[in-house]
Write an enzyme that holds these catalytic residues in place. Structure first.
Site, short mmCIF file in Angstrom:
data_model
loop_
_atom_site.label_atom_id
_atom_site.label_comp_id
_atom_site.label_asym_id
_atom_site.label_seq_id
_atom_site.Cartn_x
_atom_site.Cartn_y
_atom_site.Cartn_z
N GLN A 48 34.49 -0.43 50.31
CA GLN A 48 34.03 -1.03 49.06
C GLN A 48 32.99 -2.12 49.28
O GLN A 48 32.21 -2.43 48.37
CB GLN A 48 35.21 -1.60 48.28
CG GLN A 48 36.12 -0.56 47.67
CD GLN A 48 35.44 0.28 46.61
OE1 GLN A 48 34.39 -0.07 46.07
NE2 GLN A 48 36.03 1.41 46.29
N SER A 68 32.62 4.79 53.91
CA SER A 68 32.36 6.09 53.29
C SER A 68 31.06 6.04 52.52
O SER A 68 30.86 5.17 51.66
CB SER A 68 33.51 6.44 52.34
OG SER A 68 33.37 7.74 51.83
N ALA A 69 30.16 7.00 52.78
CA ALA A 69 28.81 6.95 52.24
C ALA A 69 28.76 7.07 50.72
O ALA A 69 27.90 6.47 50.07
CB ALA A 69 27.96 8.05 52.86
N HIS A 70 29.66 7.85 50.12
CA HIS A 70 29.56 8.05 48.67
C HIS A 70 29.92 6.80 47.88
O HIS A 70 29.68 6.72 46.68
CB HIS A 70 30.41 9.24 48.23
CG HIS A 70 31.88 9.00 48.22
ND1 HIS A 70 32.57 8.67 47.09
CD2 HIS A 70 32.79 9.06 49.21
CE1 HIS A 70 33.85 8.52 47.38
NE2 HIS A 70 34.01 8.75 48.66
N GLY A 123 35.18 9.13 54.64
CA GLY A 123 35.75 7.83 54.92
C GLY A 123 37.22 7.92 55.28
O GLY A 123 37.71 7.20 56.16
N THR A 124 37.94 8.82 54.60
CA THR A 124 39.36 9.00 54.92
C THR A 124 39.53 9.51 56.34
O THR A 124 40.41 9.04 57.07
CB THR A 124 39.99 10.00 53.92
OG1 THR A 124 40.00 9.41 52.62
CG2 THR A 124 41.41 10.35 54.31
N CYS A 181 50.58 5.03 34.01
CA CYS A 181 50.55 6.23 33.17
C CYS A 181 49.34 7.12 33.44
O CYS A 181 49.10 8.06 32.71
CB CYS A 181 50.55 5.83 31.70
SG CYS A 181 52.09 5.04 31.19
#
Length: 459
Positions: free
Chosen positions: A177, A194-196, A69-70, A320
């Site tokens: 998403q 993105s497939a995952h 996807g990136t 954090c």
């Protein structure tokens, strides 16, 4: 062990597993070859492209498969900017885009381009009017996610797409998403996913470029995937990705309603069960499976470790939990509390009993972390000092806010507490604490060391 981090990566869907195993035996050959094995591989690739294009809402010849996807986002942005370089070098993004978009924007700016970030409201949503106002005659591309990765807020893509169309600017949508839940509405120009994220295998991205969009693929020329994704196609993974996308879409309506009910239970019950909690993101216009909340006086990393020990896998955008110890850019842009941040994103099929067990467990875990950090149980009574200084230099979140909460009782109503801090998270969390506790935030100014944050006691 309940896995509540589907927004990071969804478990492999059973249909994806079946398709992957089946296509390993059939899709190993070069689909560009004319012999029998190549023709068989080409049939699998073409069928996967048609299925994915139908789910996206585009033509098969507009869709390419990438290695992630990136990579789809990077290729979409650089290809569009290059294709429209004669128009100008101005790029518009929202302040809460995924890091793949913001990193691309930073690279573009470092190379001499210009970037405008459109602000969001406290729910994480952009204003279509503000987005339209950011467009200029030299704007080459605009980017807007369909839904936020951290807080689940849905963006007004259709309205922004219409503004972009009127201005003659292509709109790239990061749909990673939301694509599992339905196609992206509106006249978008470029789409990445993105497939995952929907239960397909990792290593498969989608890049859709509408016909008529000026697009110039970057890098050395390659004959595969319309020149937009170089290299040999991973046909078994692509087939599994397309098959799982079709499968989750078939379940989407019923599962969306069920998970939305479970998430609404979390949104309501967390605020009732845990003191000093801020549930963030749009309460209505949001993804059905995702909820994010932040807990005052809590170290986010410690909270996640404690939940992991209790066998719950969740994630966080807390300051954090990052290696830089700076607040999440999404929470910072929204102006909400960043400390003790928890993102719960439920996979398909999550049982209601696991959500109930999480809600039963959470109050005790938060209370335990607060006790370890010495968080205040109740505000102290009034005192005579008109001003009180808290030195939290060198101390990280959430300690400066904990010390402020303890010190506010050392001044009478109308008195001022000044917190000295050099942790970047304090710039976000102290104003958020004031809003949650009904105290007046007076602002900040540079100190000899760090920054001085001033708070007036109201009650």
């Amino acid at each position: 062990m309940p896995y509540f981090d589907a927004a990071s990566s969804a478990p492999l869907h059973p249909v994806a597993r079946q398709a992957l195993q089946a296509s390993l035996d059939e899709g190993w050959a070069d689909p560009a070859r004319l012999y029998r094995e190549g023709r068989r591989a080409r049939l699998l690739l073409d069928a996967a492209r048609e299925a994915a294009a139908e789910a996206v809402g585009c033509r098969p010849d507009e869709l390419s498969f990438t290695s992630s996807g990136t990579r789809a986002v990077h290729s979409g942005i650089y290809g569009s900017l290059s294709g429209r370089r004669r128009v100008g070098r101005h790029l518009v993004v929202s302040a809460v885009e995924h890091s793949s978009v913001l990193h691309s924007a930073a690279s573009h700016e470092a190379g001499g381009g210009s970037v405008t970030e459109v602000v969001v409201d406290r729910t994480g949503r952009v204003s279509p009017d503000a987005y339209a106002a950011a467009l200029r005659p030299d704007t080459a591309l605009a980017c807007l996610q369909s839904a936020n990765h951290e807080v689940g807020t849905l963006q007004p893509v259709a309205e922004v797409a219409e503004a972009c169309r009127a201005a003659g600017v292509p709109l790239l949508v990061d749909a990673a998403q939301s694509l599992a839940w339905g196609p992206v509405e509106g006249a978008w120009s470029i789409l990445a996913a993105s497939a995952h994220k929907w239960g397909g295998p990792a290593g498969v991205g989608l890049l859709a470029v509408r016909k008529g969009v000026r697009f110039a693929p970057q890098g050395p020329a390659d004959e595969r995937e319309s020149g937009r994704a170089a290299g040999f196609e991973n046909i078994p993974a692509i087939v599994a990705a397309a098959a799982s996308l079709r499968a989750v879409r078939a379940e989407a309506e019923a599962e969306s309603a069920r998970l939305r009910g479970l998430v609404e239970r979390i949104r309501t019950r967390v605020a009732e069960l845990v003191p000093d909690v801020e549930v963030v993101g749009d309460p209505v216009r949001r993804l059905p499976h995702l909820v994010t909340f932040s807990c005052l006086y809590v170290d986010g990393e410690t909270l996640l470790h404690e939940l992991d020990r209790a066998e719950f896998s969740v994630s966080s955008g807390s300051s954090c939990t990052s290696s830089t110890l700076t607040p999440s850019h999404v929470l910072r842009a929204m102006g909400v509390l960043s400390e003790g941040n928890v993102r719960v994103s439920l996979p398909l099929g999550t049982p209601a009993q696991e959500v109930d067990r999480f809600l039963d467990l959470l109050p005790g875990v938060v209370a335990s972390v607060r006790t370890k950090l010495g968080a205040p149980v109740a505000t102290a009574g009034p005192a005579d000092a008109e001003e009180f200084v808290v030195d939290s230099l060198g101390r990280l979140c959430p300690i400066p806010v904990i010390e402020l909460a303890k010190a506010i009782g050392n001044v009478p109503v109308g008195g001022v507490v000044t917190v000295l801090a050099d942790d970047e998270a304090a710039r976000l969390d102290i104003p958020a604490w004031c809003e949650m506790r009904g105290q007046e935030y007076l602002g900040e100014h540079p100190a000899e060391e760090g920054t001085a944050y001033r708070v007036r006691r109201v009650s």
